[in-house]
Design a protein around this motif. Sequence first.
Motif, PDB file in Angstrom:
ATOM      1  N   ILE A 426       0.844  -1.189   0.000  1.00  0.00           N
ATOM      2  CA  ILE A 426       0.000   0.000   0.000  1.00  0.00           C
ATOM      3  C   ILE A 426       0.887   1.249   0.000  1.00  0.00           C
ATOM      4  O   ILE A 426       1.988   1.235   0.538  1.00  0.00           O
ATOM      5  N   ALA A 427       0.373   2.335  -0.583  1.00  0.00           N
ATOM      6  CA  ALA A 427       1.191   3.538  -0.744  1.00  0.00           C
ATOM      7  C   ALA A 427       0.370   4.799  -0.461  1.00  0.00           C
ATOM      8  O   ALA A 427      -0.847   4.736  -0.279  1.00  0.00           O
ATOM      9  N   HIS A 428       1.071   5.921  -0.437  1.00  0.00           N
ATOM     10  CA  HIS A 428       0.458   7.249  -0.279  1.00  0.00           C
ATOM     11  C   HIS A 428      -0.544   7.283   0.897  1.00  0.00           C
ATOM     12  O   HIS A 428      -0.224   6.815   1.967  1.00  0.00           O
ATOM     13  N   ILE A 447      -7.982   3.926  -2.866  1.00  0.00           N
ATOM     14  CA  ILE A 447      -6.861   3.220  -2.243  1.00  0.00           C
ATOM     15  C   ILE A 447      -5.706   3.224  -3.234  1.00  0.00           C
ATOM     16  O   ILE A 447      -5.925   3.086  -4.437  1.00  0.00           O
ATOM     17  N   ASP A 448      -4.495   3.411  -2.727  1.00  0.00           N
ATOM     18  CA  ASP A 448      -3.319   3.390  -3.600  1.00  0.00           C
ATOM     19  C   ASP A 448      -2.403   2.233  -3.253  1.00  0.00           C
ATOM     20  O   ASP A 448      -2.097   2.009  -2.086  1.00  0.00           O
ATOM     21  N   VAL A 449      -1.969   1.543  -4.280  1.00  0.00           N
ATOM     22  CA  VAL A 449      -0.953   0.509  -4.075  1.00  0.00           C
ATOM     23  C   VAL A 449       0.126   0.646  -5.149  1.00  0.00           C
ATOM     24  O   VAL A 449      -0.109   1.231  -6.206  1.00  0.00           O
ATOM     25  N   GLN A 450       1.307   0.118  -4.842  1.00  0.00           N
ATOM     26  CA  GLN A 450       2.402   0.135  -5.808  1.00  0.00           C
ATOM     27  C   GLN A 450       2.940  -1.269  -5.992  1.00  0.00           C
ATOM     28  O   GLN A 450       2.749  -2.138  -5.148  1.00  0.00           O
ATOM     29  N   LEU A 517     -16.069   1.734  -7.319  1.00  0.00           N
ATOM     30  CA  LEU A 517     -14.898   2.245  -6.580  1.00  0.00           C
ATOM     31  C   LEU A 517     -13.699   1.351  -6.891  1.00  0.00           C
ATOM     32  O   LEU A 517     -13.865   0.181  -7.230  1.00  0.00           O
ATOM     33  N   TYR A 518     -12.494   1.899  -6.752  1.00  0.00           N
ATOM     34  CA  TYR A 518     -11.347   1.112  -7.200  1.00  0.00           C
ATOM     35  C   TYR A 518     -10.083   1.360  -6.389  1.00  0.00           C
ATOM     36  O   TYR A 518      -9.990   2.318  -5.616  1.00  0.00           O
ATOM     37  N   ILE A 519      -9.120   0.461  -6.604  1.00  0.00           N
ATOM     38  CA  ILE A 519      -7.757   0.644  -6.111  1.00  0.00           C
ATOM     39  C   ILE A 519      -6.918   1.098  -7.295  1.00  0.00           C
ATOM     40  O   ILE A 519      -7.005   0.518  -8.374  1.00  0.00           O
ATOM     41  N   ASP A 520      -6.126   2.149  -7.099  1.00  0.00           N
ATOM     42  CA  ASP A 520      -5.188   2.576  -8.130  1.00  0.00           C
ATOM     43  C   ASP A 520      -3.887   1.793  -7.985  1.00  0.00           C
ATOM     44  O   ASP A 520      -3.262   1.816  -6.924  1.00  0.00           O
ATOM     45  N   ILE A 521      -3.478   1.144  -9.069  1.00  0.00           N
ATOM     46  CA  ILE A 521      -2.223   0.388  -9.044  1.00  0.00           C
ATOM     47  C   ILE A 521      -1.196   1.144  -9.872  1.00  0.00           C
ATOM     48  O   ILE A 521      -1.464   1.483 -11.025  1.00  0.00           O
ATOM     49  N   THR A 522      -0.038   1.417  -9.296  1.00  0.00           N
ATOM     50  CA  THR A 522       1.017   2.045 -10.088  1.00  0.00           C
ATOM     51  C   THR A 522       2.286   1.214 -10.006  1.00  0.00           C
ATOM     52  O   THR A 522       2.584   0.614  -8.978  1.00  0.00           O
ATOM     53  N   ILE A 604       8.457   5.059   7.299  1.00  0.00           N
ATOM     54  CA  ILE A 604       8.477   6.367   7.971  1.00  0.00           C
ATOM     55  C   ILE A 604       9.118   7.424   7.075  1.00  0.00           C
ATOM     56  O   ILE A 604       8.633   8.555   6.972  1.00  0.00           O
ATOM     57  N   MET A 605      10.200   7.030   6.409  1.00  0.00           N
ATOM     58  CA  MET A 605      10.875   7.968   5.508  1.00  0.00           C
ATOM     59  C   MET A 605       9.912   8.456   4.431  1.00  0.00           C
ATOM     60  O   MET A 605       9.774   9.648   4.185  1.00  0.00           O
ATOM     61  N   THR A 606       9.260   7.496   3.783  1.00  0.00           N
ATOM     62  CA  THR A 606       8.356   7.837   2.693  1.00  0.00           C
ATOM     63  C   THR A 606       7.224   8.738   3.178  1.00  0.00           C
ATOM     64  O   THR A 606       6.904   9.746   2.555  1.00  0.00           O
ATOM     65  N   LEU A 607       6.630   8.359   4.305  1.00  0.00           N
ATOM     66  CA  LEU A 607       5.509   9.149   4.820  1.00  0.00           C
ATOM     67  C   LEU A 607       5.967  10.552   5.179  1.00  0.00           C
ATOM     68  O   LEU A 607       5.252  11.530   4.966  1.00  0.00           O
TER      69      LEU A 607
END
Length: 766
Positions: A426-428, A447-450, A517-522, A604-607
């Motif tokens: 999960i992301a963002h 929802i965001d995932v990578q 509704l959807y999950i965004d996949i990048t 933590i870094m990313t957030l």
Amino acid sequence: MLKSIKIPKRLIIKVFVLLMVFYTIFHTTSTSLQNPLINQYKLKVQRQVKLKFRGWYTNLLSTNLKLEEDKNFEKQLNSLLQEKLKNDVNNELWDINPLMELPLDITVPSYFINLLIEKPSYQPFDARFTLSVYLNYLATKNVEKKGVPFHWSDWVDLTKLNKYILSRKNEKPTCKELFDILKNTKLVENSKLFPLEDYCKEDLKFPLGFKVKGFSGPQTIDNHEILSKAHLYLSFPSPYKLIFLTELKGSYEIPVINSQNDLKYSLLNNKMVEKVIKSRPRTNLHDSSSKIKLNPLKAYKDLLKYNPPTNGDKVLKSNKIDIPIESFNVDAEAIKNELSKKRITLKNEIEYLNSLKNSLSMDSPPKFFKETKLLEKNPQKWLGEHYDWRFFNGLTVGKEEQILSLHRLIKNYLNFARQNGLITWIAHGSLLSWYWNGIAFPWDTDIDVQMPIGELHELSRRFNQSLVIENVGDDSKFEFSGMGKYFIDIGSSITHRTKGNGNNNIDGRFIDVDTGLYIDITGLAITDTPAPSRYDYLIDIDEGKREKIREHTDDNGQMDHYVKNEELPAFNCRNNHFNTYEEISPLLLTAVENQLSYVPSNFIMTLNYEYGLNGLIEKNFRDYIYLNNFRIWVKTQDILDYLNNPSKWIQDQEPKNKRVVGAIEKLQINKLNLNDHISLLKDNRIFKEYYKSRFFTKFHQDQLNLLQLNEESTKEFNDLLTTYQKLNGLSKPLRADLFMYNYFKNDRDYDAEINHIIKLNSVYRD
Ligand SMILES: *[C@@H]1O[C@H](CO)[C@@H](O)[C@H](O)[C@H]1NC(C)=O
């Protein structure tokens, strides 16, 4: 009337001392910067100290009641539950009622059994019926090889079309009658409407009298609902395959035999029901008063018992995944050449190869995904963006349906990916909400995932255009889990890894077909997009990397950013979000919304880069506040109303006098005592939210505390996970199933609907 707040002297002194310490740490660390390595190290320490300090500071101002360890509280919680259940005449608490027997049995309509009864022109939608038949059918021989027929009307509720299906030929609506909104000049002002004939076609041989061929462009909400359903009913091709998930044991991959959208492939006509009844497999069919009943949970149980999935070895199980760095760098040209040489026969692979060829030959790809486009004059027009137009079923923002749909989206996506060995995280915003209490924010809309680009290719090759079906039950006690269905769609320009024309920031979607509704996949890949300067230190501290980049710098001083990103190594998605390898890998096994999942070890870094420290500690967001003793977000207004007049609030829980939250009030919210908490639980929404999530969020908090104390504490981290899993069971849903929710809300009666349609059929026959 707020009680005035007394801040104890000791607290003031404590805060003052802390501020001094805080100031000293920062002052010294930020003035002695020479060696970049030390500099970086200090920055990292600083960040951690800062985070800990601020976490500490905000917690100083709030109570820590340790509710889960308080026997008295537990007792009161249980008696509250008993009291609530006793008064629950409208069945609002069905999903936390331990005695509730879910209505899972479903009667097979008489026209499948008695040949003298003519079949109606459509079959009322019921997820229980569809899943019972398919799961029973799966248990029969060779289905995984032979495949199954498919029609969307068995998988999405198209009830809104009934009046058109049932109307007589001379009464069928025209495209113009339905979708021409031009005459309403006020409504359509500033909207670029599509010509009707672009998307709607009339013909009396279509059961609706018209057909929706494709995307309509801007339309009203009501029209969009009809458009999406009509498109599913007569136009949208079938998925390539169906993926039936289990809880933990892997999944079934069943090819669909027809890509063509034709009603002869629907359960009403495809003979699957008749076959299932005839084979009467084992115990899951039982006669009572000559009716045949099916039950999706029993069918699921039988399937697992007699025909367990065979891909269990693919399931990701390890506690830690070191992502192979190559998976961020894919040579699409090479894959294309290799696949072109092979004799591929699987539909998925053929289509994937076509897509690769197409993508490689395209310079400026058009926008792939189409969301529900509302009219410019609609004050909520931007809300349409959260729905894939093909599955739009009305706006859900702010409603319970939204929260239920998003929970099941993440549950099924994570479960699907893990069971099929796909690496993703999960992301963002989704990572941020997970950081707080392990579950989504109540105000979330998506929802965001990578995933690494290599995994995105794998996902496309194996699963593009698949329909994923939730595990109806768990695998040991066979308690009901859910009946969600999700469509996987990956864009047509996968080989383009930079922002380009900006049309396709999102690579793929995992779409809830009940809501849209959807999950965004990048996908993340190494590209020549310049990385943010925050990563420059990684080059500065490494002579080898500096040298390599110098070698690839041209005479004008232009460096090759691809080489630089390779050296960092850093990857980006098509919306230019960057991560270094170090931030992501290794991934750690943990739980997201009570589902086994992996998260980047250095989240933590990313957030911190994306949201700053405030995102990690600020307990007021929009109109919600985080109650740290319940570990849930609740509407601030609810709490303010409570504080205003507790006894009145307990009597009537409808918030009336809206006021803006002041700083002092916020302080007081965090000072709620044990009795306040017990009072707040009188509210059914707060009660449910806390009751359902408390053990999971507690486990989440314990796990995070460990990680924050010491990044190397993976062993303790895992022990905690194992213990929690044993006690509470991971992979259980935290929230109600959407179908069941609607069933109870709308008081559905499938048998009555069937009888109704049989009657109508004889009346309306041409
Ligand atoms: C996924 O399928 C759609 C529909 O067939 C196609 O347009 C798209 O190119 C495919 N994507 C990939 C990456 O194969």
